[in-house]
Design a protein around this motif. Structure first.
Motif, PDB file in Angstrom:
ATOM      1  N   UNK A  97       1.346  -1.280   0.152  1.00  0.00           N
ATOM      2  CA  UNK A  97      -0.189   0.233   0.018  1.00  0.00           C
ATOM      3  C   UNK A  97       0.917   1.125   0.097  1.00  0.00           C
ATOM      4  N   UNK A  98       0.627   2.323  -0.445  1.00  0.00           N
ATOM      5  CA  UNK A  98       1.020   3.837  -0.596  1.00  0.00           C
ATOM      6  C   UNK A  98       2.242   3.868  -0.907  1.00  0.00           C
ATOM      7  N   UNK A  99       2.439   2.896  -1.803  1.00  0.00           N
ATOM      8  CA  UNK A  99       4.215   2.975  -2.135  1.00  0.00           C
ATOM      9  C   UNK A  99       4.847   1.677  -1.993  1.00  0.00           C
ATOM     10  N   UNK A 100       5.707   0.774  -2.267  1.00  0.00           N
ATOM     11  CA  UNK A 100       5.917  -1.286  -1.647  1.00  0.00           C
ATOM     12  C   UNK A 100       6.946  -0.287  -1.129  1.00  0.00           C
ATOM     13  N   UNK A 101       7.825  -0.983   0.136  1.00  0.00           N
ATOM     14  CA  UNK A 101       8.913  -0.973   0.889  1.00  0.00           C
ATOM     15  C   UNK A 101       9.651  -0.850  -0.272  1.00  0.00           C
ATOM     16  N   UNK A 102       9.953  -1.396  -1.108  1.00  0.00           N
ATOM     17  CA  UNK A 102      11.303  -0.671  -2.053  1.00  0.00           C
ATOM     18  C   UNK A 102      11.098   0.773  -2.775  1.00  0.00           C
ATOM     19  N   UNK A 103       9.931   1.004  -2.826  1.00  0.00           N
ATOM     20  CA  UNK A 103       9.243   2.341  -2.746  1.00  0.00           C
ATOM     21  C   UNK A 103      10.039   3.530  -1.874  1.00  0.00           C
ATOM     22  N   UNK A 104       9.736   3.095  -0.357  1.00  0.00           N
ATOM     23  CA  UNK A 104       9.544   4.085   0.685  1.00  0.00           C
ATOM     24  C   UNK A 104      11.439   3.739   0.931  1.00  0.00           C
ATOM     25  N   UNK A 105      12.063   2.794   0.831  1.00  0.00           N
ATOM     26  CA  UNK A 105      13.731   2.997   1.546  1.00  0.00           C
ATOM     27  C   UNK A 105      14.351   4.126   0.210  1.00  0.00           C
ATOM     28  N   UNK A 106      14.015   3.937  -0.800  1.00  0.00           N
ATOM     29  CA  UNK A 106      14.114   4.876  -1.896  1.00  0.00           C
ATOM     30  C   UNK A 106      13.977   5.925  -1.648  1.00  0.00           C
ATOM     31  N   UNK A 107      13.064   6.517  -0.874  1.00  0.00           N
ATOM     32  CA  UNK A 107      12.559   8.080  -0.735  1.00  0.00           C
ATOM     33  C   UNK A 107      13.873   8.385   0.656  1.00  0.00           C
ATOM     34  N   UNK A 108      13.861   7.379   1.059  1.00  0.00           N
ATOM     35  CA  UNK A 108      14.696   7.297   2.958  1.00  0.00           C
ATOM     36  C   UNK A 108      16.422   7.558   2.022  1.00  0.00           C
ATOM     37  N   UNK A 109      16.202   6.498   1.377  1.00  0.00           N
ATOM     38  CA  UNK A 109      18.245   6.728   0.605  1.00  0.00           C
ATOM     39  C   UNK A 109      18.403   8.034   0.445  1.00  0.00           C
ATOM     40  N   UNK A 110      17.800   8.107  -0.996  1.00  0.00           N
ATOM     41  CA  UNK A 110      17.583   9.993  -0.993  1.00  0.00           C
ATOM     42  C   UNK A 110      18.262  10.847  -0.407  1.00  0.00           C
ATOM     43  N   UNK A 111      17.556  10.728   0.984  1.00  0.00           N
ATOM     44  CA  UNK A 111      17.993  11.765   2.199  1.00  0.00           C
ATOM     45  C   UNK A 111      18.789  11.236   3.275  1.00  0.00           C
ATOM     46  N   UNK A 155      28.108   4.610   7.757  1.00  0.00           N
ATOM     47  CA  UNK A 155      27.287   3.854   6.930  1.00  0.00           C
ATOM     48  C   UNK A 155      26.444   4.877   6.145  1.00  0.00           C
ATOM     49  N   UNK A 156      25.791   5.559   5.971  1.00  0.00           N
ATOM     50  CA  UNK A 156      24.908   6.077   5.125  1.00  0.00           C
ATOM     51  C   UNK A 156      26.211   7.264   4.234  1.00  0.00           C
ATOM     52  N   UNK A 157      27.491   7.758   5.144  1.00  0.00           N
ATOM     53  CA  UNK A 157      27.926   8.610   4.508  1.00  0.00           C
ATOM     54  C   UNK A 157      29.161   7.947   3.413  1.00  0.00           C
ATOM     55  N   UNK A 158      29.464   7.013   3.130  1.00  0.00           N
ATOM     56  CA  UNK A 158      30.135   5.661   2.998  1.00  0.00           C
ATOM     57  C   UNK A 158      29.062   6.102   1.430  1.00  0.00           C
ATOM     58  N   UNK A 159      27.737   5.548   1.250  1.00  0.00           N
ATOM     59  CA  UNK A 159      27.515   5.211   0.564  1.00  0.00           C
ATOM     60  C   UNK A 159      27.823   6.309  -0.933  1.00  0.00           C
ATOM     61  N   UNK A 160      27.832   6.393  -2.022  1.00  0.00           N
ATOM     62  CA  UNK A 160      27.430   7.389  -3.370  1.00  0.00           C
ATOM     63  C   UNK A 160      26.516   7.972  -3.758  1.00  0.00           C
ATOM     64  N   UNK A 161      26.632   9.024  -3.805  1.00  0.00           N
ATOM     65  CA  UNK A 161      24.955   9.836  -4.385  1.00  0.00           C
ATOM     66  C   UNK A 161      24.147   8.317  -5.008  1.00  0.00           C
ATOM     67  N   UNK A 162      23.700   8.126  -5.128  1.00  0.00           N
ATOM     68  CA  UNK A 162      22.396   8.189  -5.684  1.00  0.00           C
ATOM     69  C   UNK A 162      21.042   8.484  -6.217  1.00  0.00           C
ATOM     70  N   UNK A 163      20.692   8.462  -7.276  1.00  0.00           N
ATOM     71  CA  UNK A 163      19.644   8.728  -8.022  1.00  0.00           C
ATOM     72  C   UNK A 163      18.122   7.318  -8.306  1.00  0.00           C
ATOM     73  N   UNK A 164      17.719   7.192  -8.842  1.00  0.00           N
ATOM     74  CA  UNK A 164      16.548   6.420  -8.737  1.00  0.00           C
ATOM     75  C   UNK A 164      17.063   4.872  -8.516  1.00  0.00           C
ATOM     76  N   UNK A 165      18.545   4.450  -8.765  1.00  0.00           N
ATOM     77  CA  UNK A 165      19.068   3.233  -9.299  1.00  0.00           C
ATOM     78  C   UNK A 165      19.898   3.227  -7.453  1.00  0.00           C
ATOM     79  N   UNK A 166      19.419   2.495  -6.683  1.00  0.00           N
ATOM     80  CA  UNK A 166      20.955   2.442  -5.663  1.00  0.00           C
ATOM     81  C   UNK A 166      20.987   1.112  -5.300  1.00  0.00           C
ATOM     82  N   UNK A 167      22.174   1.235  -5.104  1.00  0.00           N
ATOM     83  CA  UNK A 167      22.797   0.301  -4.639  1.00  0.00           C
ATOM     84  C   UNK A 167      21.979  -0.358  -3.542  1.00  0.00           C
ATOM     85  N   UNK A 168      21.997  -2.100  -4.031  1.00  0.00           N
ATOM     86  CA  UNK A 168      21.187  -3.063  -2.893  1.00  0.00           C
ATOM     87  C   UNK A 168      22.254  -2.633  -1.631  1.00  0.00           C
ATOM     88  N   UNK A 169      23.798  -2.360  -0.938  1.00  0.00           N
ATOM     89  CA  UNK A 169      23.904  -1.793   0.437  1.00  0.00           C
ATOM     90  C   UNK A 169      23.453  -0.990   0.460  1.00  0.00           C
TER      91      UNK A 169
END
Length: 562
Positions: free
Chosen positions: A377-391, A477-491
Motif C-alpha cells: 500500500x501507498x508505495x511498496x517497501x522498496x519505494x519507501x526505502x528509495x525515498x529514505x535513501x535519497x535523504x 554507513x550512510x555517508x559512505x554510500x555514493x550519491x544515488x538517483x533512482x538506481x540505488x545499490x542493494x547495499x
C-alpha cells in the motif's frame, strides 16, 4: 502514570472495541465465523462497515476543525488499529475514505473541505483515491488518465484508474490526471469527482480483482469516458497534483502502521491462546521455554513497532516538516518488523496456521494473508526505502552533528496535547532530517542518568549506549554510500532497513526517557532488546529478556490432566 507520558488516544478506539465485541458476541458483524465466511466468499464486509459508520469512525477521517474527532492522526491510528485487531480487511475497506479525502485536507479550498467533511461525517460517504493505472506500477508520472479544460472552466476526464480500493463502492474518487500532454512533475492535477453527479455512460466500474489477502475488499477500478466535472472539482492548482499527493502520502503511509499493529496483535492473541490450550509432551505449550521465547520476542517486536508508530503519528503534528523521512521509515519499517513476528508465531502454531476451519475459524491464515498487502500500500517497501535513501546525505550529516529540532521533538515525545495538524507545514524533503534518530545520543545520556538514579534498570542504560553507538555507525554507513538517483545499490537498501530499526529503537528510547510506570519501562526495555537483535549482527537478547512480556499473555495456565 505521569501525565507527561505520551499515550495512544483511547476514546474512539474503546467505543469501537465495545461495538465490535457486541457484534461478535451476537454471532454477527466481526464474529470469527462471519469473517471466515466473508473471506471464503470474497464478499464485501458491508455489515461490518455499517457498524463502524454507526460507531462514528468516519469522523476520525475529518480534521477536528471541520467537525471531526479530536486527537488528529494518533486518534485515527488508534481507532483503525482497533478495527484491524478484529479484521484487517474491514480496516482496509473502511479506512480508504481517509486516503481519498486527505488530498482535500492538504490542498483544498475552505469550501471544498467543508463540503467534503459534511459528506463524510453526515452521510458516511465513501471516498476512493485513484492514483495508479495498469502497467505503471508506482510511477505516478506514467499515468495516462487525462483532464482537458473546457472554455467555461469545466473539465473533461477520460481514462482508467486501476487497481483502486473502493473504486466501485465509493461515491467520490480523487484522481490524479494528466493535464499537460508532456507530463512531468508539473503535468498532473487532482480532481475530486462525485460519481453520483456524472451523466449516464460517463463512467463504469472495472471488475473486482481476486486477491490473495483482503479478499472481500472492493479492489477494482474505474473507467471514465469524457466525464464532465465542474471547475471546483480541481483540488489545488493546475499542475500541483504530484506535490499534493506526495505530501498526502506522508499521512497515509504513517496510517498504514495501524493495519500492521492490529494484525500483529491479533496474531499474538491467537497463538498465545493456542499455547495455553495445547497439551504437548505432558505439559502445556505455553510452559515450554522455546514457546515462551517465541511469544516474548513477538510481543517485544510489537512493542518496538508500537513505539515507532506512536511517535510517527505524533510527528505529523509536532515535526511536520520531517514527515518525508518519518513516514517513509514508518511505512517500510513497521510492516517489516510485524511480519517477522507473524512469521515466528506461525511456526509456533504449526499446521493450524494454514487451516481454514480449525483454530479460531482459521483467523490466523486470514490475517497472515491480509497483512502481506500492507507492505504494498501507498508505495511498496522498496519505494519507501528509495525515498529514505535519497535523504541519506542530510541524515548522516545531522546525526554526526548531533543536530535536531528540540522543540518539535519535545512536543512529539511529551504528553501535552498536540497542536492541530497543519498540512501546509508538510515538506517534500525534510530540512531538519529525522530528529527522533538524531537525538539518540542525548537521550541515551538521560537514560544512563535515570538508571544511575535507580529509576530505570541498569540494562536500559546498557541498551541505550549500544543504540547510540549503532546510530553513529549507521551515519557512517550512510555517508559512505555514493550519491544515488533512482538506481540505488542493494547495499543502500540494507542500510535503509537498519535506519528503520534504529528509528523504532529511538522511539522506544525516547518513551523510556519519560517518567513512566515500571511495567511500561519493562516493555520498552524489551523493545530495545529486540531492536538491538535487528541492528547488531549476532546480538542475542538474554534468555529472560522477553519473559516479563509472556506472563500476561498466558495466565492462567495449568498442567494438563494426565
Amino acid at each position: 502514570m505521569s501525565a507527561d507520558v505520551p499515550e495512544w488516544p483511547t476514546g474512539l478506539a474503546a467505543a469501537l472495541a465495545d461495538a465490535m465485541a457486541a457484534g461478535a458476541a451476537a454471532g454477527g458483524a466481526f464474529s470469527t465465523a462471519r469473517s471466515a465466511a466473508l473471506d471464503a466468499a470474497e464478499a464485501f464486509p458491508g455489515e461490518e462497515c455499517d457498524l463502524l459508520d454507526a460507531s462514528g469512525l468516519a469522523r476520525a477521517y475529518v480534521p477536528e476543525r471541520l467537525g471531526g474527532v479530536a486527537g488528529g492522526l494518533p486518534e485515527l491510528l488508534s481507532a483503525l488499529r482497533e478495527v484491524a485487531r478484529r479484521d484487517v480487511t474491514v480496516a482496509v475497506a473502511h479506512g480508504k475514505t481517509f486516503l481519498g479525502s486527505v488530498s482535500t485536507w492538504v490542498a483544498g479550498t475552505e469550501d471544498q473541505q467543508r463540503a467534503l467533511a459534511r459528506l463524510v461525517t453526515d452521510e458516511n460517504a465513501v471516498v476512493a483515491w485513484g492514483l495508479t493505472e495498469r502497467g505503471m506500477g508506482s510511477d505516478l508520472l506514467a499515468g495516462n488518465l487525462t483532464a482537458t479544460p473546457e472554455p467555461d472552466g469545466t473539465w473533461r476526464i477520460t481514462g482508467e484508474k486501476w487497481p483502486i480500493n473502493n473504486a466501485t463502492r465509493g461515491r467520490l474518487i480523487c484522481v490524479l490526471a494528466r493535464t499537460d500532454p508532456a507530463g512531468g512533475p508539473r503535468g498532473f492535477s487532482l480532481f475530486l469527482i462525485d460519481k453520483s453527479a456524472l451523466p449516464e455512460g460517463a463512467w463504469e466500474p472495472l471488475p473486482k480483482e481476486p486477491t490473495h489477502g483482503i479478499r472481500g475488499a472492493d479492489i477494482s477500478g474505474l473507467r471514465l469516458r469524457d466525464a464532465p466535472v465542474p471547475a471546483d472539482a480541481l483540488v489545488g492548482g493546475v499542475g500541483d497534483g504530484l506535490g499534493i499527493v506526495l505530501r498526502a502520502l506522508q499521512l497515509t503511509r504513517t496510517l498504514c502502521a495501524a493495519l500492521s499493529l492490529g494484525a500483529g496483535e491479533h496474531a499474538l492473541r491467537l497463538v498465545a491462546d493456542f499455547a495455553v490450550e495445547r497439551a504437548l509432551h505432558g505439559t502445556r505449550l505455553a510452559l515450554l521455554p522455546l514457546a515462551r521465547r517465541v511469544l516474548g520476542r513477538a510481543a517485544a517486536s510489537l512493542a518496538l513497532a508500537d513505539a515507532a508508530a506512536l511517535l510517527g503519528g505524533r510527528s505529523a503534528h509536532g515535526l511536520p516538516g520531517e514527515m518525508s523521512a518519518v513516514s517513509a521509515t514508518v511505512k517500510a519499517g513497521v510492516p517489516w518488523i510485524v511480519q517477522q513476528a507473524i512469521d515466528d508465531l506461525a511456526e509456533l502454531l504449526g499446521a493450524r496456521g494454514f487451516l481454514t476451519e480449525q483454530h479460531a475459524d482459521g483467523m490466523f491464515q486470514k490475517l497472515e494473508r491480509d497483512h502481506r498487502i500492507v507492505a504494498v500500500f501507498d508505495g511498496s517497501t522498496a519505494v519507501n526505502r528509495s525515498l529514505l535513501i535519497s535523504q541519506f546525505p542530510l541524515l548522516a550529516r545531522l546525526i554526526r552533528k548531533g543536530s535536531y529540532d528540540a522543540t518539535g521533538l519535545a512536543a512529539v515525545t511529551g504528553g501535552a496535547p498536540l497542536p492541530e495538524l497543519d498540512p501546509a507545514a508538510l515538506r517534500l524533503v525534510s530540512r531538519t532530517g529525522c530528529s527522533i534518530v538524531q537525538a539518540v545520543p542525548d537521550t541515551a545520556e538521560r537514560i544512563t542518568a535515570l538508571a544511575a538514579a535507580g529509576e530505570l534498570p541498569p540494562r536500559a542504560a546498557e541498551l541505550a549506549a549500544l543504540l547510540a553507538e549503532r546510530t553513529g555507525a549507521l551515519a557512517d554507513a550512510m555517508a559512505e554510500l555514493p550519491p544515488t538517483g533512482r538506481n540505488a545499490p542493494a547495499a543502500a537498501f540494507a542500510v535503509a532497513r537498519q535506519f528503520e530499526a534504529c528509528f523504532a529503537g529511538a522511539a522506544a528510547l525516547h518513551l523510556l526517557a519519560v517518567p513512566c510506570a515500571a511495567d511500561r519501562a519493562v516493555v520498552l526495555t524489551a523493545a530495545l532488546e529486540r531492536c538491538l537483535e535487528l541492528l547488531v549482527p549476532g546480538h542475542q537478547a538474554p534468555s529472560d529478556a522477553f519473559e516479563p512480556l509472556v506472563t500476561p499473555l498466558v495466565q492462567p495456565v495449568e498442567e494438563p490432566v494426565r
